[in-house]
Design a protein around this motif. Structure first.
Motif, mmCIF file in Angstrom:
data_model
loop_
_atom_site.group_PDB
_atom_site.id
_atom_site.type_symbol
_atom_site.label_atom_id
_atom_site.label_comp_id
_atom_site.label_asym_id
_atom_site.label_seq_id
_atom_site.Cartn_x
_atom_site.Cartn_y
_atom_site.Cartn_z
ATOM 1 N N VAL A 21 -2.595 -3.020 165.259
ATOM 2 C CA VAL A 21 -2.665 -3.834 166.404
ATOM 3 C C VAL A 21 -3.303 -5.016 165.976
ATOM 4 C CG1 VAL A 21 -3.374 -3.925 168.858
ATOM 5 C CG2 VAL A 21 -3.097 -1.650 167.838
ATOM 6 N N HIS A 22 -2.372 -6.090 166.449
ATOM 7 C CA HIS A 22 -2.805 -7.452 165.848
ATOM 8 C C HIS A 22 -3.457 -8.114 166.964
ATOM 9 C CE1 HIS A 22 -0.246 -7.897 162.136
ATOM 10 N NE2 HIS A 22 0.337 -6.966 162.723
ATOM 11 N N GLY A 23 -4.452 -9.081 166.651
ATOM 12 C CA GLY A 23 -5.419 -9.542 167.580
ATOM 13 C C GLY A 23 -4.406 -10.539 168.686
ATOM 14 N N ASP A 24 -3.174 -10.993 168.233
ATOM 15 C CA ASP A 24 -2.378 -11.422 169.340
ATOM 16 C C ASP A 24 -1.523 -10.401 170.333
ATOM 17 O OD1 ASP A 24 -0.465 -10.612 167.492
ATOM 18 O OD2 ASP A 24 0.440 -12.482 167.063
ATOM 19 N N GLY A 25 -1.849 -9.304 170.116
ATOM 20 C CA GLY A 25 -1.023 -8.138 170.951
ATOM 21 C C GLY A 25 -0.057 -7.522 170.029
ATOM 22 N N ARG A 26 0.525 -7.921 168.899
ATOM 23 C CA ARG A 26 1.575 -7.140 168.391
ATOM 24 C C ARG A 26 1.249 -5.911 167.905
ATOM 25 N NH1 ARG A 26 2.754 -9.497 163.873
ATOM 26 N NH2 ARG A 26 0.925 -11.076 163.736
ATOM 27 N N VAL A 27 1.941 -4.916 167.957
ATOM 28 C CA VAL A 27 1.716 -3.438 167.557
ATOM 29 C C VAL A 27 2.995 -3.132 166.879
ATOM 30 C CG1 VAL A 27 1.426 -1.086 168.326
ATOM 31 C CG2 VAL A 27 0.530 -2.983 169.758
ATOM 32 N N GLU A 28 2.527 -2.387 165.611
ATOM 33 C CA GLU A 28 3.466 -2.030 164.555
ATOM 34 C C GLU A 28 2.906 -0.552 164.229
ATOM 35 O OE1 GLU A 28 3.127 -4.421 161.080
ATOM 36 O OE2 GLU A 28 4.075 -6.082 162.285
ATOM 37 N N VAL A 29 3.704 0.297 164.094
ATOM 38 C CA VAL A 29 3.544 1.644 163.988
ATOM 39 C C VAL A 29 4.196 2.118 162.529
ATOM 40 C CG1 VAL A 29 3.521 4.016 164.624
ATOM 41 C CG2 VAL A 29 3.158 2.509 166.367
ATOM 42 N N HIS A 30 3.399 2.531 161.720
ATOM 43 C CA HIS A 30 3.899 3.052 160.279
ATOM 44 C C HIS A 30 3.783 4.511 159.932
ATOM 45 C CE1 HIS A 30 3.926 -1.251 158.690
ATOM 46 N NE2 HIS A 30 3.014 -1.365 159.625
ATOM 47 N N ASP A 31 4.806 4.855 159.248
ATOM 48 C CA ASP A 31 5.004 6.333 158.724
ATOM 49 C C ASP A 31 3.559 6.336 157.553
ATOM 50 O OD1 ASP A 31 5.800 8.378 156.531
ATOM 51 O OD2 ASP A 31 6.375 9.193 158.353
ATOM 52 N N VAL A 32 2.794 7.167 157.676
ATOM 53 C CA VAL A 32 1.854 7.391 156.622
ATOM 54 C C VAL A 32 2.438 7.568 155.117
ATOM 55 C CG1 VAL A 32 -0.309 8.543 155.861
ATOM 56 C CG2 VAL A 32 -0.061 7.799 158.082
ATOM 57 N N LEU A 33 3.393 8.436 155.074
ATOM 58 C CA LEU A 33 3.877 8.972 153.915
ATOM 59 C C LEU A 33 4.708 7.766 153.050
ATOM 60 C CD1 LEU A 33 4.945 12.491 154.114
ATOM 61 C CD2 LEU A 33 2.918 11.767 152.968
#
Length: 440
Positions: free
Chosen positions: A225-237
């Motif tokens: 979660v970036h300070g400007d509000g952008r959200v990225e969801v990553h696969d851990v593997l």
């Protein structure tokens, strides 16, 4: 001679001419049946074999007060006292034992600049050792093989998880400790070589959140979660981006981000709380006000989301609506086991344990000063122990989470504490600093 007595024998009770009284019949000769009858009763009453033997005593390892113990992956690790004592650079000898047999396994000799606080088996004899790096005031992580050789690799990092096949380790690393350009980077590394499979830098003005997991294995996803509000969801593997979106406004200084109950929860201080579906990233609900306390955490306790506030208690929220459903006050620690949550007054002198039903919020106190030892031998159970400081007497058993009753398995005396259940055994420190290991 007047006092002399003459024995005339027995005189019949009747008078002269009367028939003699019949003598009683001799007893029935039943003694012959006593033997078979005794055997039959013994079999029926469960005594057909030898008397039951008491449970075997514990295996005792004569370690010293300066030695530490750690458990994991069906192994016990005895961490010898650092040498030389009181120095920054210290050498430790770590002896592994296979459980539950307590047979000696690999031995490791390592040198670090601080205290060893955890170990993890990475397979093929490789051991991951986490320590406090006192030279740089950061966590340290290294991989070693049995013996006293040089580490395979070393990083200023903390271990967050190890995959089930032990092929991937999730770490949080500092790139330049003590320098102004230091950054925090999350990496997936090969635990046997230290090579990175992917790296994600944590935003300076943002936050990271991981899917809750049980302490073994790896979380499924990592949310940036970036300070400007952008959200990225990553696969851990793989590190690949599974999805993303933008929050309605940037994060503030009092913003918090948590993942629990299948939700990505973003709190904007006392202003607003918004929940998103962790998989689809669609907004589920939003409410005015604060849901996440500044000194607490959220955890999944299906079918609810439990929010804990330190020394205040637990609150249950409906993950579908965000509505507050119940509150259990006063408890300060929790452990989710199956469909129940074990909550405790862990900060009190005398422990107090209760079973919480997250679907209703009902709490049932467990009579006696029991302490949770983690999941029990079967679903719906937990291992527990009770240590009385007066007399140093230990009792241990299995708690039925549905009824709140404890089935005592055994007891011991002269126990100092530091008890842990793992791999079918109970390990406790004794008053003479040695450790005792009971098979359960």
């Amino acid at each position: 001679m007047r006092d002399a007595l003459i024995d005339l024998g027995e005189v019949p009770s009747g008078g002269p001419g009367e028939p003699e009284a019949a003598l009683p019949r001799p007893p029935w000769p039943y003694r012959w049946i006593l033997g078979p009858l005794t055997v039959l009763l013994a079999v029926l009453l469960g005594g057909g074999g030898p008397p039951p033997q008491p449970p075997p005593g514990p295996v005792v390892l004569p370690i010293t007060l300066g030695d530490g113990i750690r458990v994991g992956d069906a192994r016990l690790y005895v961490i010898g006292q650092a040498q030389p004592i009181g120095t920054v650079i210290r050498t430790y000898v770590i002896q592994a034992y296979d459980l539950p047999e307590v047979t000696p396994a690999d031995s490791y000799r390592v040198t670090v600049s601080g205290d060893v606080y955890s170990v993890a088996d990475a397979g093929n004899g490789v051991l991951l050792i986490s320590y406090n790096d006192n030279e740089w005031a950061v966590p340290g992580l290294m991989a070693v093989r049995p013996g006293d050789g040089e580490p395979i690799w070393r990083r200023p990092a903390a271990l967050f998880g190890l995959s089930g096949d032990r092929g991937t380790a999730l770490i949080q690393e500092e790139t330049a400790p003590t320098r102004p350009d230091n950054r925090i980077v999350w990496r997936a590394v090969d635990p046997r070589t230290g090579s990175a499979r992917w790296s994600i830098e944590q935003p300076v003005d943002g936050q990271m959140a991981i899917t809750p997991f049980s302490g073994t294995g790896l979380p499924a996803r990592l949310s940036v979660v970036h300070g400007d509000g952008r959200v990225e969801v990553h696969d851990v593997l793989t590190g690949a981006v599974d999805g993303g979106f933008r929050l309605p406004r940037p994060l503030g200084e009092d913003s918090v981000v948590w993942v629990a109950g299948g939700l990505l929860i973003v709190g904007y201080g006392a202003d607003e709380t918004i929940a998103y579906d962790e998989r689809t990233l669609a907004e589920r609900w939003r409410h005015d006000g604060r849901m996440m306390p500044a000194n607490g955490y959220a955890q999944s306790c299906e079918p609810m989301v439990c929010v804990a506030e330190i020394q205040e208690g637990f609150t249950g929220y409906d993950p579908a609506t965000g509505r507050r459903l119940w509150q259990a006050e006063g408890y300060d620690s929790s452990e989710v086991i199956g469909d129940h949550v074990l909550i405790a007054h862990a900060s009190q002198t005398e422990p107090a344990l209760a079973v919480l039903d997250p679907s209703t919020g009902r709490t049932d106190a467990v009579p006696g000063s029991w302490t949770s030892g983690g999941p029990g031998p079967s679903p719906g159970t937990a291992y527990v122990y009770r240590l009385q400081q007066v007399g140093y007497e230990l009792r241990y058993g299995v708690l039925d989470l549905a009824t709140g009753r404890v089935r005592v398995l055994g007891h011991a005396e002269r126990i100092a504490g530091d008890c842990q259940f793992t791999a079918g055994v109970l390990i406790c420190r004794r008053l003479d600093s040695s450790i005792a290991i009971w098979r359960l």
